[in-house]
Design a protein around this motif. Structure first.
Motif, mmCIF file in Angstrom:
data_model
loop_
_atom_site.group_PDB
_atom_site.id
_atom_site.type_symbol
_atom_site.label_atom_id
_atom_site.label_comp_id
_atom_site.label_asym_id
_atom_site.label_seq_id
_atom_site.Cartn_x
_atom_site.Cartn_y
_atom_site.Cartn_z
ATOM 1 N N SER A 9 0.856 -1.200 0.000
ATOM 2 C CA SER A 9 0.000 0.000 0.000
ATOM 3 C C SER A 9 0.886 1.242 0.000
ATOM 4 N N PRO A 10 0.700 2.142 -0.976
ATOM 5 C CA PRO A 10 1.545 3.338 -0.992
ATOM 6 C C PRO A 10 1.336 4.217 0.242
ATOM 7 N N PHE A 11 0.163 4.089 0.859
ATOM 8 C CA PHE A 11 -0.128 4.909 2.044
ATOM 9 C C PHE A 11 0.629 4.361 3.260
ATOM 10 N N VAL A 12 0.688 3.045 3.350
ATOM 11 C CA VAL A 12 1.455 2.415 4.435
ATOM 12 C C VAL A 12 2.948 2.704 4.233
ATOM 13 N N GLY A 34 -3.707 -6.871 5.970
ATOM 14 C CA GLY A 34 -4.229 -6.558 4.634
ATOM 15 C C GLY A 34 -5.641 -5.989 4.724
ATOM 16 N N ALA A 35 -5.985 -5.154 3.732
ATOM 17 C CA ALA A 35 -7.346 -4.614 3.646
ATOM 18 C C ALA A 35 -7.852 -4.869 2.238
ATOM 19 N N LYS A 36 -8.890 -5.705 2.146
ATOM 20 C CA LYS A 36 -9.457 -5.987 0.828
ATOM 21 C C LYS A 36 -10.682 -5.102 0.625
ATOM 22 N N PRO A 37 -10.947 -4.689 -0.622
ATOM 23 C CA PRO A 37 -12.048 -3.736 -0.826
ATOM 24 C C PRO A 37 -13.430 -4.311 -0.525
ATOM 25 N N THR A 38 -13.570 -5.648 -0.501
ATOM 26 C CA THR A 38 -14.909 -6.217 -0.310
ATOM 27 C C THR A 38 -15.052 -6.988 1.001
ATOM 28 N N ARG A 52 -9.388 0.736 7.029
ATOM 29 C CA ARG A 52 -8.405 0.864 5.944
ATOM 30 C C ARG A 52 -7.008 0.865 6.527
ATOM 31 N N ILE A 53 -6.034 0.602 5.647
ATOM 32 C CA ILE A 53 -4.640 0.699 6.071
ATOM 33 C C ILE A 53 -4.031 1.943 5.416
ATOM 34 N N PRO A 54 -3.115 2.597 6.149
ATOM 35 C CA PRO A 54 -2.524 2.267 7.446
ATOM 36 C C PRO A 54 -3.345 2.767 8.638
ATOM 37 N N PHE A 65 -5.235 7.574 12.161
ATOM 38 C CA PHE A 65 -5.288 7.363 10.717
ATOM 39 C C PHE A 65 -5.811 8.657 10.123
ATOM 40 N N ASP A 66 -5.757 8.964 8.821
ATOM 41 C CA ASP A 66 -5.199 8.126 7.805
ATOM 42 C C ASP A 66 -3.707 8.426 7.632
ATOM 43 N N SER A 67 -3.126 8.105 6.468
ATOM 44 C CA SER A 67 -1.668 8.213 6.346
ATOM 45 C C SER A 67 -1.168 9.634 6.590
ATOM 46 N N ARG A 68 -1.952 10.622 6.123
ATOM 47 C CA ARG A 68 -1.449 12.000 6.293
ATOM 48 C C ARG A 68 -1.405 12.401 7.759
ATOM 49 N N ARG A 112 -6.468 -0.241 -9.685
ATOM 50 C CA ARG A 112 -6.064 -1.612 -9.349
ATOM 51 C C ARG A 112 -7.288 -2.440 -8.907
ATOM 52 N N TYR A 113 -8.135 -1.863 -8.042
ATOM 53 C CA TYR A 113 -9.331 -2.589 -7.595
ATOM 54 C C TYR A 113 -10.252 -2.884 -8.787
ATOM 55 N N GLU A 114 -10.395 -1.890 -9.653
ATOM 56 C CA GLU A 114 -11.308 -2.063 -10.794
ATOM 57 C C GLU A 114 -10.804 -3.156 -11.742
HETATM 58 N N1 LIG Z 1 -6.696 8.170 2.472
HETATM 59 C C1 LIG Z 1 -6.252 6.911 3.019
HETATM 60 C C2 LIG Z 1 -6.301 5.835 1.946
HETATM 61 C C3 LIG Z 1 -6.025 4.470 2.524
HETATM 62 C C4 LIG Z 1 -6.399 3.365 1.540
HETATM 63 O O1 LIG Z 1 -7.096 3.588 0.557
HETATM 64 N N2 LIG Z 1 -5.896 2.170 1.832
HETATM 65 C C5 LIG Z 1 -6.274 1.025 1.026
HETATM 66 C C6 LIG Z 1 -5.076 0.123 0.756
HETATM 67 S S1 LIG Z 1 -3.937 0.894 -0.347
HETATM 68 C C7 LIG Z 1 -7.302 0.216 1.794
HETATM 69 O O2 LIG Z 1 -7.272 0.145 2.990
HETATM 70 N N3 LIG Z 1 -8.224 -0.388 1.046
HETATM 71 C C8 LIG Z 1 -9.247 -1.234 1.554
HETATM 72 C C9 LIG Z 1 -10.590 -0.616 1.433
HETATM 73 O O3 LIG Z 1 -10.704 0.542 0.984
HETATM 74 O O4 LIG Z 1 -11.555 -1.273 1.797
HETATM 75 C C10 LIG Z 1 -4.829 7.082 3.569
HETATM 76 O O5 LIG Z 1 -4.134 7.992 3.118
HETATM 77 O O6 LIG Z 1 -4.442 6.352 4.491
#
Ligand SMILES: N[C@@H](CCC(=O)N[C@@H](CS)C(=O)NCC(=O)O)C(=O)O
Length: 202
Positions: A9-12, A34-38, A52-54, A65-68, A112-114
């Protein structure tokens, strides 16, 4: 303290690169999650409703959270005002570059998810085309308008380097270097930093 997430994850990875740049890495335990979209991951939703991660868990047991916000927290506890400068003009340039790079990251993760998670036949071509065009526009903007900020190590340049590495890893067909020599040179230089090497993908 602990950071939950997967390095892909680029955010992690942005949070972990920041920790290395700040000399905090040895104080952080990276918990692979891990965080899966579904699918909900209860390990994550226990800490934060979005799941969501991180997510960072402080030594006092608070979730951030979130990353920022995590990056701002890490700068705050280390007393560092280089990665997110205090000076108004510099501060908002860096934060806007960070928003540009994280926005590119949001777009790349959505693509990527799409393409990898959404069932074939349900994919939306026009939406994908728009997201890919948005990714290249963001790269053009970085190439043309952010050279001063990209020569420094700050929250914006960290996010840019990490997100471009994610795009190389997940969608290497994205020709973001083409016609963007400044950004390509930035990425090559920044990728050699110990913080990037210590968090390398793959
Ligand atoms: N704005 C968030 C975005 C975090 C994010 O989208 N993480 C993704 C992984 S790259 C995630 O947790 N996806 C699972 C989901 O959205 O259900 C951040 O900066 O931390």
């Amino acid at each position: 303290m602990k950071i939950y997430g997967d390095l892909i994850s680029p955010f992690v990875r942005s949070c972990l690169v920041t920790a290395h740049e700040l000399g905090l890495a040895s104080r952080i335990q990276h918990v692979k999650a891990g965080a899966k979209p579904t699918e909900e991951n209860p390990q994550l939703t226990r800490l934060g409703a979005l799941g969501r991660i991180p997510i960072l868990e402080t030594d006092h047991g608070h979730a951030i959270f979130d990353s920022r916000v995590i990056i701002e927290y890490l700068c705050h506890i280390s007393g560092n005002s280089d990665l997110i400068p205090d000076d108004g003009v510099k501060r908002f340039r860096v934060l806007t570059l960070q928003a540009l790079a994280m926005g590119l990251g949001d777009t790349a993760v959505a693509v990527r998810y799409e393409t990898a998670a959404r069932p074939q036949g349900l994919q939306w071509k026009e939406w994908l085309d728009r997201q890919r065009a948005r990714m290249l526009s963001a790269a053009t903007d970085m190439d043309k308008n952010w050279s001063a900020e990209l020569t420094q190590v700050n929250a914006g340049s960290i996010a840019a380097a990490v997100v471009l590495a994610y795009i190389d890893f997940r969608m290497p067909e994205t020709a973001w270097r083409e016609g963007r020599p400044n950004l390509a040179a930035f990425h090559e230089r920044f990728s050699a930093r110990p913080s990037m090497q210590a968090t390398k993908l793959g």
